[in-house]
Write an enzyme that holds these catalytic residues in place. Structure first.
Site, PDB file in Angstrom:
ATOM      1  N   GLN A 101     -12.551  -4.215   6.640  1.00  0.00           N
ATOM      2  CA  GLN A 101     -12.351  -5.665   6.754  1.00  0.00           C
ATOM      3  C   GLN A 101     -13.264  -6.219   7.841  1.00  0.00           C
ATOM      4  O   GLN A 101     -13.315  -7.416   8.058  1.00  0.00           O
ATOM      5  CB  GLN A 101     -10.894  -5.973   7.121  1.00  0.00           C
ATOM      6  CG  GLN A 101      -9.893  -5.442   6.112  1.00  0.00           C
ATOM      7  CD  GLN A 101      -8.473  -5.469   6.683  1.00  0.00           C
ATOM      8  OE1 GLN A 101      -7.805  -6.492   6.662  1.00  0.00           O
ATOM      9  NE2 GLN A 101      -8.014  -4.342   7.198  1.00  0.00           N
ATOM     10  N   ASP A 104     -18.560  -6.713  11.593  1.00  0.00           N
ATOM     11  CA  ASP A 104     -19.449  -6.484  12.742  1.00  0.00           C
ATOM     12  C   ASP A 104     -20.601  -5.508  12.484  1.00  0.00           C
ATOM     13  O   ASP A 104     -21.519  -5.398  13.299  1.00  0.00           O
ATOM     14  CB  ASP A 104     -18.642  -6.024  13.973  1.00  0.00           C
ATOM     15  CG  ASP A 104     -17.814  -4.755  13.731  1.00  0.00           C
ATOM     16  OD1 ASP A 104     -18.236  -3.903  12.922  1.00  0.00           O
ATOM     17  OD2 ASP A 104     -16.757  -4.625  14.376  1.00  0.00           O
ATOM     18  N   HIS A 119     -14.741  -8.288   3.689  1.00  0.00           N
ATOM     19  CA  HIS A 119     -14.791  -9.630   4.276  1.00  0.00           C
ATOM     20  C   HIS A 119     -16.204 -10.073   4.654  1.00  0.00           C
ATOM     21  O   HIS A 119     -16.370 -10.972   5.477  1.00  0.00           O
ATOM     22  CB  HIS A 119     -13.845  -9.710   5.493  1.00  0.00           C
ATOM     23  CG  HIS A 119     -12.397  -9.598   5.122  1.00  0.00           C
ATOM     24  ND1 HIS A 119     -11.385  -9.362   6.032  1.00  0.00           N
ATOM     25  CD2 HIS A 119     -11.781  -9.679   3.906  1.00  0.00           C
ATOM     26  CE1 HIS A 119     -10.225  -9.315   5.402  1.00  0.00           C
ATOM     27  NE2 HIS A 119     -10.432  -9.497   4.117  1.00  0.00           N
ATOM     28  N   CYS A 130     -29.273 -23.700  -1.737  1.00  0.00           N
ATOM     29  CA  CYS A 130     -29.997 -22.861  -2.711  1.00  0.00           C
ATOM     30  C   CYS A 130     -29.315 -21.513  -2.929  1.00  0.00           C
ATOM     31  O   CYS A 130     -29.712 -20.749  -3.807  1.00  0.00           O
ATOM     32  CB  CYS A 130     -31.459 -22.673  -2.281  1.00  0.00           C
ATOM     33  SG  CYS A 130     -31.679 -21.576  -0.857  1.00  0.00           S
ATOM     34  N   GLY A 186      -6.735   0.864  12.605  1.00  0.00           N
ATOM     35  CA  GLY A 186      -7.063  -0.363  13.332  1.00  0.00           C
ATOM     36  C   GLY A 186      -6.832  -1.657  12.585  1.00  0.00           C
ATOM     37  O   GLY A 186      -7.506  -2.644  12.859  1.00  0.00           O
ATOM     38  N   SER A 188      -3.784  -4.509  11.345  1.00  0.00           N
ATOM     39  CA  SER A 188      -2.393  -4.942  11.419  1.00  0.00           C
ATOM     40  C   SER A 188      -1.772  -4.983  10.027  1.00  0.00           C
ATOM     41  O   SER A 188      -0.562  -5.163   9.899  1.00  0.00           O
ATOM     42  CB  SER A 188      -2.300  -6.316  12.080  1.00  0.00           C
ATOM     43  OG  SER A 188      -2.992  -7.275  11.299  1.00  0.00           O
ATOM     44  N   ASN A 212      -3.039   3.775  14.677  1.00  0.00           N
ATOM     45  CA  ASN A 212      -2.857   2.474  15.318  1.00  0.00           C
ATOM     46  C   ASN A 212      -1.983   2.684  16.553  1.00  0.00           C
ATOM     47  O   ASN A 212      -1.015   3.439  16.497  1.00  0.00           O
ATOM     48  CB  ASN A 212      -2.146   1.525  14.323  1.00  0.00           C
ATOM     49  CG  ASN A 212      -2.287   0.064  14.700  1.00  0.00           C
ATOM     50  OD1 ASN A 212      -2.045  -0.322  15.832  1.00  0.00           O
ATOM     51  ND2 ASN A 212      -2.686  -0.751  13.731  1.00  0.00           N
TER      52      ASN A 212
END
Ligand code: OAD
Length: 238
Positions: A101, A104, A119, A130, A186, A188, A212
Site C-alpha cells: 500500500q 514511497d 496505491h 493529456c 506494518g 493497520s 506489527n
C-alpha cells in the site's frame, strides 16, 4: 523449543508460494511517518483535506504542498532491515508476490522485484489533461506543477474514493489465493480493498503471519501474530 517466531520461520522456509502485504509501518524505521499510529499524518490532518479527488479539485496547491513535503522526506530515506529481509525472502521463495500500500518506493530501492503497488507511486506525476504519466523525482517548486502540454499534474497515487490501478487488486487477490503463507507487515488493516486480502488468505487456507507492534482487527484470526517492529521481526523470518 517451539516459539511463534521459530514456527513462522519454518513456514516461510517450507512455503512454495509466498504473498506479502505491507503498509506504512514497514517504512516507519526508515523515518517516514505512518498515517494512523503515533505521529501519523491522520492524527495531524484530515484525510478529506489531502487525499481525496475533491480536496485536490478544491485546493491543488495545498494538496501538492503536502505531497512535495512527503516526497522530500522520502527522497532522503533509505530502506531498512525489514525491506531488505523481504528481498532475501523473495530470492529464496519459489513463488513470491509483494503487495504494498506504500507509495514511497522503498521496496524498489531495496531490490524487491515482483511487486504490486495498490496505491500508486509518489514519484509518478500524471497530467489531468493529456493523461501522460512520468517519473519525476525533482523538487517541484511552482505548485501545482504543469505538464509540457500545459495541463495540471497530479500525484500518481490513489486517493480515497478512487479506483485502484487497473488489474492491481485482481493480481493481488490471485497471488494471495495461490499462496501458502501471507506475511502482513506494518499495516493497520483499516483500508479496503487492501485489508480484504487478509480474510481472503484465511478463507483460502493460507497461513497469515502478522508483523506489527500493535494488535489489529485481524490479530485474533491469524496463524501468527508477531508483535514488534518489522525491521526487527522480518529478518528473524529468514
Ligand atoms: P497506517 O498508518 O494505517 O498503519 C500503520 C501500521 O503500522 C499500524 O498498525 C502500526 O501499528 C504499524 N507500525 C508502526 N510502526 C511499525 C514498525 N516499526 N514496524 C511494523 N509496523 C509498525 O498505514 P497503512 O495501513 O499503510 O492510503 O494505511 C493504509 C492506507 O491508508 C495508506 O496506504 C494510505 C492511508 O491513508 C491512502 O492515502 C489512500
Amino acid at each position: 523449543m517451539s516459539s511463534p517466531i521459530k514456527d513462522a520461520r519454518e513456514r516461510v522456509r517450507a512455503a512454495k508460494a509466498i504473498a506479502v502485504l505491507t503498509g506504512a509501518g514497514v517504512s516507519a524505521e526508515s523515518g517516514i511517518p505512518t498515517f494512523r499510529s503515533n505521529g501519523g499524518y491522520w492524527q495531524k490532518y484530515r484525510f478529506e483535506d489531502l487525499a481525496t479527488p475533491q480536496a485536490f479539485a478544491r485546493d491543488p496547491k495545498f494538496v501538492w504542498q503536502w505531497y512535495e513535503e512527503r516526497r522530500r522526506a522520502i527522497a532522503v530515506a533509505r530502506p531498512n532491515a525489514g525491506h531488505e529481509a523481504l528481498v532475501a525472502i523473495e530470492r529464496r521463495a519459489p513463488r513470491f508476490t509483494l503487495i504494498t500500500q506504500n507509495v514511497d518506493g522503498l521496496h524498489d530501492l531495496a531490490g524487491s522485484q515482483n511487486t504490486i503497488k495498490l496505491h500508486g507511486d509518489i514519484w509518478i506525476v500524471r497530467c489531468l489533461k493529456c493523461g501522460r504519466e512520468q517519473v519525476d523525482r525533482s523538487e517541484l517548486t511552482d505548485l501545482p506543477p504543469k505538464c509540457a502540454c500545459g495541463g495540471m499534474l497530479r500525484p500518481g497515487v490513489v486517493w480515497f474514493g478512487e479506483m485502484l490501478p487497473e488489474g492491481a487488486m485482481e493480481r493481488a487477490a490471485a497471488a494471495v489465493k495461490a499462496s501458502d503463507i501471507l506475511i502482513v507487515a506494518g499495516t493497520s488493516a483499516q483500508v479496503y480493498p487492501a485489508a480484504g486480502l487478509i480474510p481472503l488468505a484465511i478463507a483460502n487456507g493460507s497461513a497469515v503471519i502478522e508483523v506489527n507492534p500493535d494488535a489489529t482487527d485481524f490479530s485474533d484470526d491469524v496463524a501468527f501474530a508477531l508483535h514488534g517492529p518489522s525491521a526487527e521481526i522480518l529478518p528473524q523470518l529468514l
